[in-house]
Scaffold this motif. Structure first.
Motif, PDB file in Angstrom:
ATOM      1  N   ASP A 136       0.845  -1.179   0.000  1.00 51.39           N
ATOM      2  CA  ASP A 136       0.000   0.000   0.000  1.00 51.39           C
ATOM      3  C   ASP A 136       0.890   1.241   0.000  1.00 51.39           C
ATOM      4  OD1 ASP A 136      -1.647   2.097   1.904  1.00 51.39           O
ATOM      5  OD2 ASP A 136      -2.956   0.895   0.616  1.00 51.39           O
ATOM      6  N   SER A 137       0.398   2.326  -0.526  1.00 53.81           N
ATOM      7  CA  SER A 137       1.194   3.550  -0.613  1.00 53.81           C
ATOM      8  C   SER A 137       1.563   4.118   0.757  1.00 53.81           C
ATOM      9  CB  SER A 137       0.466   4.605  -1.443  1.00 53.81           C
ATOM     10  OG  SER A 137      -0.749   4.952  -0.811  1.00 53.81           O
ATOM     11  N   SER A 138       0.899   3.679   1.808  1.00 53.93           N
ATOM     12  CA  SER A 138       1.225   4.146   3.151  1.00 53.93           C
ATOM     13  C   SER A 138       2.293   3.289   3.836  1.00 53.93           C
ATOM     14  CB  SER A 138      -0.040   4.193   4.015  1.00 53.93           C
ATOM     15  OG  SER A 138      -0.554   2.878   4.173  1.00 53.93           O
ATOM     16  N   ASP A 139       2.677   2.188   3.211  1.00 52.24           N
ATOM     17  CA  ASP A 139       3.685   1.302   3.799  1.00 52.24           C
ATOM     18  C   ASP A 139       5.052   1.979   3.835  1.00 52.24           C
ATOM     19  OD1 ASP A 139       1.802  -0.704   4.132  1.00 52.24           O
ATOM     20  OD2 ASP A 139       2.347  -1.748   2.285  1.00 52.24           O
ATOM     21  N   THR A 140       5.842   1.599   4.824  1.00 51.59           N
ATOM     22  CA  THR A 140       7.211   2.103   4.936  1.00 51.59           C
ATOM     23  C   THR A 140       8.176   0.971   4.586  1.00 51.59           C
ATOM     24  OG1 THR A 140       7.202   1.615   7.290  1.00 51.59           O
ATOM     25  CG2 THR A 140       6.672   3.872   6.648  1.00 51.59           C
ATOM     26  N   ILE A 141       9.205   1.316   3.839  1.00 50.45           N
ATOM     27  CA  ILE A 141      10.118   0.327   3.279  1.00 50.45           C
ATOM     28  C   ILE A 141      11.544   0.629   3.734  1.00 50.45           C
ATOM     29  CG2 ILE A 141      10.963  -0.714   1.124  1.00 50.45           C
ATOM     30  CD1 ILE A 141       7.916  -0.972   1.409  1.00 50.45           C
ATOM     31  N   TYR A 142      12.304  -0.419   3.996  1.00 46.19           N
ATOM     32  CA  TYR A 142      13.738  -0.303   4.268  1.00 46.19           C
ATOM     33  C   TYR A 142      14.454  -1.192   3.258  1.00 46.19           C
ATOM     34  CZ  TYR A 142      18.247  -0.453   6.652  1.00 46.19           C
ATOM     35  OH  TYR A 142      19.578  -0.348   6.950  1.00 46.19           O
ATOM     36  N   VAL A 143      15.410  -0.616   2.539  1.00 43.67           N
ATOM     37  CA  VAL A 143      16.179  -1.361   1.541  1.00 43.67           C
ATOM     38  C   VAL A 143      17.591  -1.556   2.083  1.00 43.67           C
ATOM     39  CG1 VAL A 143      17.066  -1.384  -0.822  1.00 43.67           C
ATOM     40  CG2 VAL A 143      14.846  -0.317  -0.331  1.00 43.67           C
ATOM     41  N   SER A 144      18.024  -2.799   2.181  1.00 44.44           N
ATOM     42  CA  SER A 144      19.398  -3.045   2.643  1.00 44.44           C
ATOM     43  C   SER A 144      20.367  -2.906   1.471  1.00 44.44           C
ATOM     44  CB  SER A 144      19.517  -4.430   3.283  1.00 44.44           C
ATOM     45  OG  SER A 144      19.406  -5.442   2.322  1.00 44.44           O
ATOM     46  N   VAL A 145      21.623  -2.718   1.796  1.00 41.65           N
ATOM     47  CA  VAL A 145      22.667  -2.566   0.787  1.00 41.65           C
ATOM     48  C   VAL A 145      23.335  -3.930   0.584  1.00 41.65           C
ATOM     49  CG1 VAL A 145      24.835  -1.409   0.192  1.00 41.65           C
ATOM     50  CG2 VAL A 145      23.062  -0.166   1.457  1.00 41.65           C
ATOM     51  N   PRO A 146      23.270  -4.462  -0.630  1.00 41.41           N
ATOM     52  CA  PRO A 146      23.918  -5.764  -0.869  1.00 41.41           C
ATOM     53  C   PRO A 146      25.433  -5.624  -0.983  1.00 41.41           C
ATOM     54  CG  PRO A 146      22.990  -4.941  -2.906  1.00 41.41           C
ATOM     55  CD  PRO A 146      22.591  -3.960  -1.820  1.00 41.41           C
ATOM     56  N   ARG A 147      26.118  -6.757  -0.872  1.00 41.64           N
ATOM     57  CA  ARG A 147      27.560  -6.764  -1.123  1.00 41.64           C
ATOM     58  C   ARG A 147      27.805  -6.363  -2.559  1.00 41.64           C
ATOM     59  NH1 ARG A 147      29.110 -12.558   0.499  1.00 41.64           N
ATOM     60  NH2 ARG A 147      27.151 -12.689   1.547  1.00 41.64           N
ATOM     61  N   ASP A 148      28.922  -5.679  -2.794  1.00 42.95           N
ATOM     62  CA  ASP A 148      29.275  -5.275  -4.147  1.00 42.95           C
ATOM     63  C   ASP A 148      29.364  -6.485  -5.067  1.00 42.95           C
ATOM     64  OD1 ASP A 148      29.436  -2.542  -3.622  1.00 42.95           O
ATOM     65  OD2 ASP A 148      31.570  -2.620  -3.137  1.00 42.95           O
ATOM     66  N   GLY A 149      29.029  -6.262  -6.330  1.00 43.36           N
ATOM     67  CA  GLY A 149      29.118  -7.311  -7.327  1.00 43.36           C
ATOM     68  C   GLY A 149      30.573  -7.659  -7.629  1.00 43.36           C
ATOM     69  N   VAL A 150      30.771  -8.917  -7.969  1.00 37.76           N
ATOM     70  CA  VAL A 150      32.099  -9.428  -8.299  1.00 37.76           C
ATOM     71  C   VAL A 150      31.965 -10.280  -9.551  1.00 37.76           C
ATOM     72  CG1 VAL A 150      33.988 -10.900  -7.517  1.00 37.76           C
ATOM     73  CG2 VAL A 150      32.777  -9.479  -5.871  1.00 37.76           C
ATOM     74  N   TYR A 151      32.935 -10.134 -10.450  1.00 38.53           N
ATOM     75  CA  TYR A 151      32.997 -11.017 -11.610  1.00 38.53           C
ATOM     76  C   TYR A 151      34.455 -11.431 -11.771  1.00 38.53           C
ATOM     77  CZ  TYR A 151      32.595 -12.988 -16.239  1.00 38.53           C
ATOM     78  OH  TYR A 151      32.631 -13.848 -17.307  1.00 38.53           O
ATOM     79  N   GLY A 152      34.705 -12.713 -11.603  1.00 37.23           N
ATOM     80  CA  GLY A 152      36.086 -13.189 -11.622  1.00 37.23           C
ATOM     81  C   GLY A 152      36.844 -12.533 -10.484  1.00 37.23           C
ATOM     82  N   SER A 153      37.949 -11.903 -10.781  1.00 40.30           N
ATOM     83  CA  SER A 153      38.730 -11.221  -9.751  1.00 40.30           C
ATOM     84  C   SER A 153      38.364  -9.742  -9.639  1.00 40.30           C
ATOM     85  CB  SER A 153      40.225 -11.348 -10.063  1.00 40.30           C
ATOM     86  OG  SER A 153      40.518 -10.713 -11.296  1.00 40.30           O
ATOM     87  N   GLN A 154      37.435  -9.277 -10.465  1.00 40.68           N
ATOM     88  CA  GLN A 154      37.038  -7.864 -10.484  1.00 40.68           C
ATOM     89  C   GLN A 154      35.917  -7.602  -9.484  1.00 40.68           C
ATOM     90  OE1 GLN A 154      38.126  -5.097 -12.352  1.00 40.68           O
ATOM     91  NE2 GLN A 154      36.684  -3.971 -11.074  1.00 40.68           N
ATOM     92  N   ARG A 155      36.167  -6.712  -8.537  1.00 46.64           N
ATOM     93  CA  ARG A 155      35.136  -6.279  -7.586  1.00 46.64           C
ATOM     94  C   ARG A 155      34.648  -4.910  -8.049  1.00 46.64           C
ATOM     95  NH1 ARG A 155      34.130  -7.530  -2.282  1.00 46.64           N
ATOM     96  NH2 ARG A 155      32.963  -5.965  -1.162  1.00 46.64           N
ATOM     97  N   PHE A 157      10.772   2.282  -5.422  1.00 49.42           N
ATOM     98  CA  PHE A 157       9.736   2.305  -4.385  1.00 49.42           C
ATOM     99  C   PHE A 157       9.205   3.718  -4.139  1.00 49.42           C
ATOM    100  CE2 PHE A 157      11.065  -1.994  -3.305  1.00 49.42           C
ATOM    101  CZ  PHE A 157       9.845  -2.582  -2.993  1.00 49.42           C
ATOM    102  N   LEU A 158      10.077   4.726  -4.276  1.00 48.52           N
ATOM    103  CA  LEU A 158       9.633   6.103  -4.035  1.00 48.52           C
ATOM    104  C   LEU A 158       8.571   6.560  -5.034  1.00 48.52           C
ATOM    105  CD1 LEU A 158      12.910   7.898  -2.949  1.00 48.52           C
ATOM    106  CD2 LEU A 158      10.813   7.602  -1.597  1.00 48.52           C
ATOM    107  N   LYS A 159       8.414   5.864  -6.121  1.00 46.75           N
ATOM    108  CA  LYS A 159       7.346   6.179  -7.076  1.00 46.75           C
ATOM    109  C   LYS A 159       5.980   5.781  -6.526  1.00 46.75           C
ATOM    110  CE  LYS A 159      10.402   5.618 -11.015  1.00 46.75           C
ATOM    111  NZ  LYS A 159      10.789   4.776 -12.144  1.00 46.75           N
ATOM    112  N   HIS A 160       5.991   4.941  -5.462  1.00 45.93           N
ATOM    113  CA  HIS A 160       4.737   4.392  -4.939  1.00 45.93           C
ATOM    114  C   HIS A 160       4.468   4.736  -3.475  1.00 45.93           C
ATOM    115  CE1 HIS A 160       4.281   1.927  -8.576  1.00 45.93           C
ATOM    116  NE2 HIS A 160       5.588   1.757  -8.485  1.00 45.93           N
ATOM    117  N   VAL A 161       5.522   4.966  -2.695  1.00 43.07           N
ATOM    118  CA  VAL A 161       5.369   5.254  -1.264  1.00 43.07           C
ATOM    119  C   VAL A 161       6.193   6.494  -0.909  1.00 43.07           C
ATOM    120  CG1 VAL A 161       4.957   2.829  -0.640  1.00 43.07           C
ATOM    121  CG2 VAL A 161       7.267   3.753  -0.525  1.00 43.07           C
TER     122      VAL A 161
END
Length: 179
Positions: A38-57, A73-77
């Motif tokens: 619902d548009s009145s809901d409050t959301i918390y987004v966690s920060v994921p670990r950085d992406g890695v491909y091979g030896s490149q972080r 989410f800010l488009k809706h809440v």
């Protein structure tokens, strides 16, 4: 003969446009088919670990991912917070509780590949899993995997983060339209 040349020209143009086009895919899985936000809901987004491909972080890709999800989410809440550093699922859940959020969005970068597509012929790729967790019960209500792949003729402009907004927006919109 002219018709054949026109047809070949048109076909070549279509192939070129297809090579330029980015593609994305959204796969929704776990969760209640009737779950919606619902548009009145409050959301918390966690920060994921950085992406890695091979030896490149890819430093900063986790924060960038969290900001893209927050923007969707800010488009809706009105209230969407996100962490300031990478958190485990349990730490993110506790931070969401402390922030007074009803839902935690816990993203995981599964694949992050930034290529020099123009000369390598290898596209940029990104894949992010997103879980929407009810903070009160600590149960997963919805899960999706957003994937993106750049076209081959990017002219140096595409990066994995540029491939995320479309599938992320699609997923977030679906959470508000489910009934």
């Amino acid at each position: 003969m002219r018709k054949m040349i026109r047809a070949l020209s048109l076909f070549s143009a279509m192939l070129l446009l297809a090579a330029c086009a980015d593609s994305h895919q959204l796969t929704k899985s776990a969760g209640s088919p009737t779950f919606s936000l619902d548009s009145s809901d409050t959301i918390y987004v966690s920060v994921p670990r950085d992406g890695v491909y091979g030896s490149q972080r890819y430093t900063g890709s986790g924060m960038t991912t969290a900001q893209i999800i927050q923007g969707a989410f800010l488009k809706h809440v009105d209230s969407v917070n996100y962490g300031n550093s990478t958190q485990s699922r349990d730490d993110a859940w506790e931070a969401a509780m402390e922030a007074g959020a009803l839902y935690l969005v816990y993203p995981i970068i599964l694949h992050w590949e930034d290529r020099a597509t123009e000369w390598s012929g290898k596209p940029d790729r990104v894949e992010v899993k997103m879980q929407v967790i009810d903070v009160a019960t600590n149960t997963t209500e919805a899960t999706a995997i957003a994937k993106g792949k750049s076209g081959l003729a990017t002219m140096g402009g595409d990066h994995p983060q540029d491939l995320l907004p479309d599938p992320v927006n699609e997923f977030v919109s679906s959470l508000f339209n489910a009934q």
